[in-house]
Scaffold this active site. Structure first.
Site, PDB file in Angstrom:
ATOM      1  N   SER A 187       0.796  -1.230   0.000  1.00  0.00           N
ATOM      2  CA  SER A 187       0.000   0.000   0.000  1.00  0.00           C
ATOM      3  C   SER A 187       0.824   1.275   0.000  1.00  0.00           C
ATOM      4  CB  SER A 187      -0.934   0.000   1.204  1.00  0.00           C
ATOM      5  OG  SER A 187      -0.178  -0.060   2.397  1.00  0.00           O
ATOM      6  N   HIS A 215      -5.562  -4.229  -1.104  1.00  0.00           N
ATOM      7  CA  HIS A 215      -5.482  -3.131  -2.082  1.00  0.00           C
ATOM      8  C   HIS A 215      -5.592  -3.641  -3.515  1.00  0.00           C
ATOM      9  CE1 HIS A 215      -4.643   0.321   0.515  1.00  0.00           C
ATOM     10  NE2 HIS A 215      -4.069  -0.567   1.308  1.00  0.00           N
ATOM     11  N   LYS A 246     -12.389  -1.189   1.721  1.00  0.00           N
ATOM     12  CA  LYS A 246     -11.738  -0.338   0.723  1.00  0.00           C
ATOM     13  C   LYS A 246     -12.624  -0.318  -0.540  1.00  0.00           C
ATOM     14  CE  LYS A 246      -7.153  -1.358   2.666  1.00  0.00           C
ATOM     15  NZ  LYS A 246      -7.129  -0.368   3.731  1.00  0.00           N
TER      16      LYS A 246
HETATM   17  C1  LIG Z   1      -2.755  -4.621   3.175  1.00  0.00           C
HETATM   18  C2  LIG Z   1      -3.771  -4.353   4.242  1.00  0.00           C
HETATM   19  N1  LIG Z   1      -4.196  -5.382   4.998  1.00  0.00           N
HETATM   20  C3  LIG Z   1      -5.114  -5.201   5.965  1.00  0.00           C
HETATM   21  C4  LIG Z   1      -5.648  -3.959   6.232  1.00  0.00           C
HETATM   22  C5  LIG Z   1      -6.655  -3.808   7.322  1.00  0.00           C
HETATM   23  O1  LIG Z   1      -7.932  -3.754   6.749  1.00  0.00           O
HETATM   24  P1  LIG Z   1      -9.188  -3.443   7.659  1.00  0.00           P
HETATM   25  O2  LIG Z   1      -9.410  -1.970   7.575  1.00  0.00           O
HETATM   26  O3  LIG Z   1     -10.289  -4.242   7.056  1.00  0.00           O
HETATM   27  O4  LIG Z   1      -8.850  -3.901   9.033  1.00  0.00           O
HETATM   28  C6  LIG Z   1      -5.243  -2.864   5.471  1.00  0.00           C
HETATM   29  C7  LIG Z   1      -5.794  -1.532   5.770  1.00  0.00           C
HETATM   30  O5  LIG Z   1      -5.151  -0.516   5.750  1.00  0.00           O
HETATM   31  C8  LIG Z   1      -4.271  -3.063   4.454  1.00  0.00           C
HETATM   32  O6  LIG Z   1      -3.838  -2.031   3.714  1.00  0.00           O
END
Ligand SMILES: Cc1ncc(COP(=O)(O)O)c(C=O)c1O
Length: 399
Positions: A187, A215, A246
């Site tokens: 990300s 992502h 997202k």
């Molecule tokens: C790669 C990745 N995994 C997991 C998450 C966590 O997602 P959630 O908001 O559903 O907890 C994010 C959120 O920023 C993320 O970018």
């Protein structure tokens, strides 16, 4: 209350402010959309949201959430196995599995929760988990938790470095299970994991591959099915986690997807399943409606890709040097944290909301502003944002 904890926290908070790393929250008074109403600022163009497909305010998605609230009420009022789960959860889990191409899936209240649940539940003392150095914080914590809970071994391989991964796998050949975890799209960089090569190395060393596609879901591949679709490998990944917070409506929630046995085992043993409430039915329904929308409108993914390409090319024309890539995450490296925060502040002054990221979120000296493009941005939104980038870039001597 004025005890030693309170005094220490106040001291550290003051230091955050002095160091220029204190985060001030911006309050919005309208739904997430390309343009939002920000308290004290009025209308602002957002270039820092994960609302990749623009579904968080899509009428069908909002209506599905409202209908579920009327049908199921506010929530499960307990843990799923204790007081019952809702049929909408089952339908959602079937849709998540269908989307990412696995036999089954299990929903969690967040992808953070899913990433914390998977390694610690599936592994044991004889196993090892090997994680990419740049993996998301939820994976890092999930690995730490797995080590604390199960006493499994852990290792980290250099970012996307297959040679380093292979060495770690060879060293772990006596382990019962080797679990390799990578983000599908990283990300902070917008880089795509080298999935075909990772898969080859994992197969060669009999390792299980888990991909966090938070992502990539709704973003990569012709139909938004994620990193696997991007590489024409749908159905080949052992385990996928992803978020519903997202591209898929943006409310909250996540899921783990894999074989029926993996998902059943997580249902039986994952502590966030056993000791915490399920996803609220409103969120389950809006997420389900988002998946159905995506399945019916793959052109949204094409639009997202075109918008991202347009923005990236215009940034280059202006004289910026965004990190190369093909995702809607477009970072512009500025160096020191203070430079990224200053650029972000100046852009906000111009009515464009782009977050600056510094150490420790990104490596020292690689602070950046990170633009995120949505399918919902119009060319007018993007052009207006680019004009602001041009003005700010000149003021800071960047272009
Ligand atoms: C790669 C990745 N995994 C997991 C998450 C966590 O997602 P959630 O908001 O559903 O907890 C994010 C959120 O920023 C993320 O970018």
């Amino acid at each position: 209350m004025s005890n030693s904890l309170e005094r220490r926290l106040e001291g550290e908070l003051e230091q955050f402010i002095r160091d220029g790393v204190y985060k001030r929250l911006n309050f919005l008074d309208s739904p997430q959309a390309p343009r939002v109403t920000m308290e004290g600022r009025g209308e602002v163009i957002i270039l820092s949201s994960n609302n990749y497909l623009g579904l968080s305010n899509e009428p069908e998605v909002v209506a599905a959430g409202e209908a579920a609230l009327a049908r199921y009420g506010a929530g499960t009022a307990s843990v799923r196995f204790i007081c019952g789960t809702f049929t909408i959860h089952r339908t959602l889990e079937a849709a998540c599995a269908r989307l990412v191409g696995t036999p089954a899936s299990l929903s969690f209240v967040s992808c953070w929760n899913a990433n914390e649940a998977v390694p610690g539940t599936l592994l044991g003392e004889q196993d090892i988990v090997i994680s990419d150095q740049l993996n998301h914080a939820s994976i890092i914590d999930g690995v730490r938790l797995a080590k604390a809970i199960t006493k499994c071994q852990t290792a980290v391989y250099r970012h996307a470095d297959l040679k380093d991964l292979e060495e770690k796998l060879v060293a772990a050949r006596d382990r019962r299970v080797r679990l390799v975890i990578t983000d599908g799209v990283f990300s902070m960089e917008g880089a795509i994991a080298p999935l075909p090569d990772l898969m080859e190395v994992c197969r060669k060393h009999d390792a299980v591959l888990m991909v966090d596609d938070s992502h990539a879901t709704g973003v990569l591949g012709a139909r938004g099915r994620g990193t696997a679709e991007h590489f024409d490998m749908v159905g080949e990944i052992d385990l996928i986690t992803s978020t519903l917070g997202k591209a898929l409506g943006g409310a909250a929630g996540g899921f783990a997807a894999g074989s029926a046995a993996v998902c059943d085992y997580l249902t039986q043993r994952a502590r966030p399943q056993l000791f915490s409430n399920a996803l609220p039915p409103t969120v389950a329904a809006s997420s389900l409606a988002s998946i159905e929308y995506l399945e019916a409108h793959p052109e949204r993914v094409t639009l997202l890709r075109e918008n991202a390409r347009y923005f990236r090319e215009r940034l280059l024309e202006l004289g910026f040097k965004p990190l190369p890539g093909e995702t809607p995450i477009i970072p512009v490296i500025l160096g020191e944290t203070a430079a990224a925060i200053r650029m972000s502040d100046l852009l906000l002054g111009e009515g464009v909301f782009v977050t600056g990221f510094g150490f420790p979120v990104v490596p020292q000296g690689q602070a950046r502003v990170r633009c995120q493009i949505s399918a919902a941005h119009t060319r007018e939104d993007l052009d207006e944002a680019l004009t602001a980038f041009g003005r700010v870039g000149k003021k800071l001597g960047l272009i």
